[in-house]
Design an enzyme around this catalytic site. Structure first.
Site, PDB file in Angstrom:
ATOM      1  N   LYS B  45     -55.114  71.046  51.826  1.00 33.99           N
ATOM      2  CA  LYS B  45     -54.731  71.753  53.050  1.00 33.99           C
ATOM      3  C   LYS B  45     -55.471  71.184  54.269  1.00 33.99           C
ATOM      4  CE  LYS B  45     -53.253  75.075  55.763  1.00 33.99           C
ATOM      5  NZ  LYS B  45     -51.907  74.905  56.343  1.00 33.99           N
ATOM      6  N   GLY B  72     -50.037  76.892  61.534  1.00 38.41           N
ATOM      7  CA  GLY B  72     -51.044  76.574  62.554  1.00 38.41           C
ATOM      8  C   GLY B  72     -52.413  76.267  61.978  1.00 38.41           C
ATOM      9  N   CYS B 131     -49.583  67.752  63.538  1.00 41.02           N
ATOM     10  CA  CYS B 131     -49.251  69.164  63.340  1.00 41.02           C
ATOM     11  C   CYS B 131     -48.540  69.694  64.589  1.00 41.02           C
ATOM     12  CB  CYS B 131     -50.489  70.012  63.079  1.00 41.02           C
ATOM     13  SG  CYS B 131     -50.067  71.763  62.924  1.00 41.02           S
ATOM     14  N   ILE B 192     -42.993  61.602  57.066  1.00 40.79           N
ATOM     15  CA  ILE B 192     -43.155  62.264  58.346  1.00 40.79           C
ATOM     16  C   ILE B 192     -43.772  63.661  58.164  1.00 40.79           C
ATOM     17  CG2 ILE B 192     -41.194  61.130  59.459  1.00 40.79           C
ATOM     18  CD1 ILE B 192     -39.498  63.649  58.823  1.00 40.79           C
ATOM     19  N   GLY B 244     -40.958  63.903  53.276  1.00 37.81           N
ATOM     20  CA  GLY B 244     -39.957  64.612  54.062  1.00 37.81           C
ATOM     21  C   GLY B 244     -38.787  64.968  53.168  1.00 37.81           C
ATOM     22  N   GLY B 245     -38.816  66.159  52.593  1.00 40.50           N
ATOM     23  CA  GLY B 245     -37.662  66.666  51.846  1.00 40.50           C
ATOM     24  C   GLY B 245     -37.463  66.116  50.456  1.00 40.50           C
ATOM     25  N   GLY B 266     -43.500  68.028  49.396  1.00 45.31           N
ATOM     26  CA  GLY B 266     -44.035  69.167  50.133  1.00 45.31           C
ATOM     27  C   GLY B 266     -43.355  70.462  49.800  1.00 45.31           C
TER      28      GLY B 266
END
Lengths: 244, 304
Positions: B45, B72, B131, B192, B244-245, B266
């Site tokens: 994290k 955040g 971020c 990404i 990414g996906g 992810g």
């Protein structure tokens, strides 16, 4: 937590908005009322979380209200459909402080986790009063089911078309040793403000994962940040920090 | 060396599948579900100098084929990660872990990396300059080549570990930013991060996310990520991690054909807790079907 495939053995409407679904499968990870399950639905990326309404040795029940496209799609699932379910998520209500006359307060499908809780409290010999809040008479459900457990049941309707007119707080003048509440955030806050005793609440929120890794549902409490999906959804009244 | 193994900045990975930062915590929740030593590794994290509580709720929304988050950078701070999370991780994870680092100033990135440099469990530093959910930090360093290079140089100066810079897709020219990072001493690039996005609730007529915007991830962004991995891997001479996906073994192979030497998985972890393990287990059969002997041989293969 466990991920497994369940079979729908019942899916029927209880009112114009609410339905009940029973699913059969491996329930070994489900340990008590307050916990939730997370259902994967075809065509939707995120799972949908629901508090467990009751469980036996090979099935569990949820009560759900149509609130968006996901729950709308659920109402169309026929008996026999298979669903990928995460079970055994979140914490449970603590019954040790319930006292002799616990008060259970539900808004709409907030009745779901309180039904199982009421059944266990009745089995422990408690006098249980249940307040069920709805918008109007045709939305009322589970009144008889709670009564069949031996609970005193009070129904409130916002439009006054049935039972006590007003919000659930209009019926909160009953004798009460402790309270348990599940419903909208606004309702939880009002109940906590009105209640003269200590109590516990089940807090709903938009979840990402449901098992404590994405930090999507962390809320501030007096004891620091709590992940509602893992450290909750049941919180104690005294630890909640309301936004206002 | 198995047929799935790949090299990531001089460290051998048993397979190219890395669980992506922000979807895997510090590993312990997943270790209760399966033996996470099957992973190539995971990126923990995003960690900052001080503890952070993140943004107000709701922080999660859904889109077709994906999800939005506006967490955040909630994290316990680097000192607590070193004192509590890494010792706990050592009990169930034997491999070098990737440390994801974020900050609100160039100095903060360097301070966090300096502390993690001293941790033998950390194999790579993944520097998150992307971020989209914090103000005055995160992505603001990743949207301009000069700032991206400044962060990279500052981190490079305090560590001997491989530095992988994680890029944002929310830019006009990702290639120039990747080149700036390479020139400033980065050992690798990952891309990404999430795509800035938004949803509005039709009933309340208000944005779903309290932060108004969030980062979109999931299968919806895969083709966008693939295109950027293709472009960046063409332009730099350092390893590129594609993410990414990704949600299947086929996606892993497609991303490697575009030029990725490893991949991160992810949001698939969030909806299918065993996603990484399932993908790793599925790879050999998919490779057999596609006539792929070993994964190293297909990196950038679509460019031949």
């Amino acid at each position: 937590m466990k991920q497994s495939i369940f079979t729908i053995i019942e899916n029927r409407p209880l009112s114009p908005k609410a339905s009940r679904m029973r699913l059969q499968g491996d329930v070994s990870a489900i340990t008590g009322p307050g916990q939730f399950v997370d259902l994967a639905l075809d065509g939707f990326f995120l799972r949908r979380p629901f508090s467990v309404c009751d469980a036996d040795s090979n099935s569990f029940t949820i009560l759900y209200e149509r609130a968006g496209q996901g729950t709308e799609a659920m109402t169309a699932l026929p008996v026999g459909s298979k669903l990928d379910v995460l079970t055994g998520l979140g914490n449970t209500f603590d019954r040790t402080e319930a006292g002799d006359h616990p008060l259970l307060i539900a808004g709409g499908s907030g009745a779901s986790p309180l039904y199982w809780l009421a059944r266990l409290l009745r089995a422990e010999g408690k006098n249980v009063t249940v307040i069920l809040g709805f918008s109007s008479k045709e939305e009322v459900f589970y009144e008889e089911e709670f009564r069949a457990l031996g609970c005193e049941v009070l129904v409130t309707t916002e439009d006054g078309s049935y039972g006590i007119p007003g919000f659930v707080t209009a019926a909160m003048d009953r004798p009460c040793s402790y309270f348990y509440v599940c419903g909208s955030k606004l309702m939880l806050r009002e109940v906590c403000r009105r209640a003269e005793t200590s109590g516990q609440l089940s807090m709903a929120q938009r979840l990402g994962c449901g098992f404590g890794v994405c930090m999507g549902c962390t809320c501030q409490t007096v004891s620091g940040g709590k992940r509602l999906c893992k450290d909750g959804p049941v919180l104690r009244k005294e630890e909640v920090l309301w936004d206002d | 060396m198995g047929r799935l193994s790949v090299d990531l900045c001089g460290i051998e990975l048993d397979n190219p599948v890395i669980a992506a930062s922000g979807t895997f915590g510090y590993g312990c929740e997943f270790a209760e579900i399966y033996d996470i030593n099957c992973l190539g590794t995971f990126s923990f994290k995003g960690t900052t100098l001080e503890p952070r509580m993140g943004n107000p709720l709701p922080r999660i929304a859904e889109g077709r084929g994906g999800m939005l988050n506006s967490v955040g950078l909630q994290n316990p701070g680097v000192d607590a990660v070193i004192a509590e999370e890494l010792p706990r991780l050592a009990r169930f994870f034997r491999k070098p872990v990737m440390a994801n680092v974020s900050g609100f100033s160039v100095e903060e990135y360097a301070q966090v990396c300096e502390k993690l440099e001293a941790q033998p469990q950390v194999g790579w530093l993944e520097v998150n300059i992307s971020c989209p959910n914090v103000h005055g930090g995160g992505m603001s360093f990743g949207t301009d080549p000069e700032s991206a290079a400044a962060v990279t140089r500052a981190v490079r100066a305090v560590t001997a570990k491989p530095v992988i810079v994680k890029l944002s897709p929310n830019v006009t020219d990702i290639v120039s930013i990747a080149r700036a990072c390479e020139d400033a001493g980065a050992d690798g690039i990952s891309l990404i991060n999430t795509v800035m996005a938004m949803r509005i609730d039709l009933n309340t007529r208000q944005p779903v996310l309290a932060n108004l915007t969030g980062g979109l991830s999931g299968p919806a962004v895969f083709p966008l990520a693939l295109r950027m991995v293709w472009q960046v891997s063409d332009a730099v001479h350092i390893p590129v991690i594609g993410l990414g996906g990704i949600s299947s073994a086929e996606d892993v192979i497609e991303m490697m054909l575009a030029g990725a030497c490893a991949v991160e998985v992810g949001s698939a972890n969030l909806v299918r807790p065993t996603a990484c393990r399932d993908i790793i287990e599925a790879l050999p059969a998919v490779m057999d079907r596609l006539g792929i002997d070993n994964l190293k041989s297909i990196i950038g293969g679509a460019k031949a």
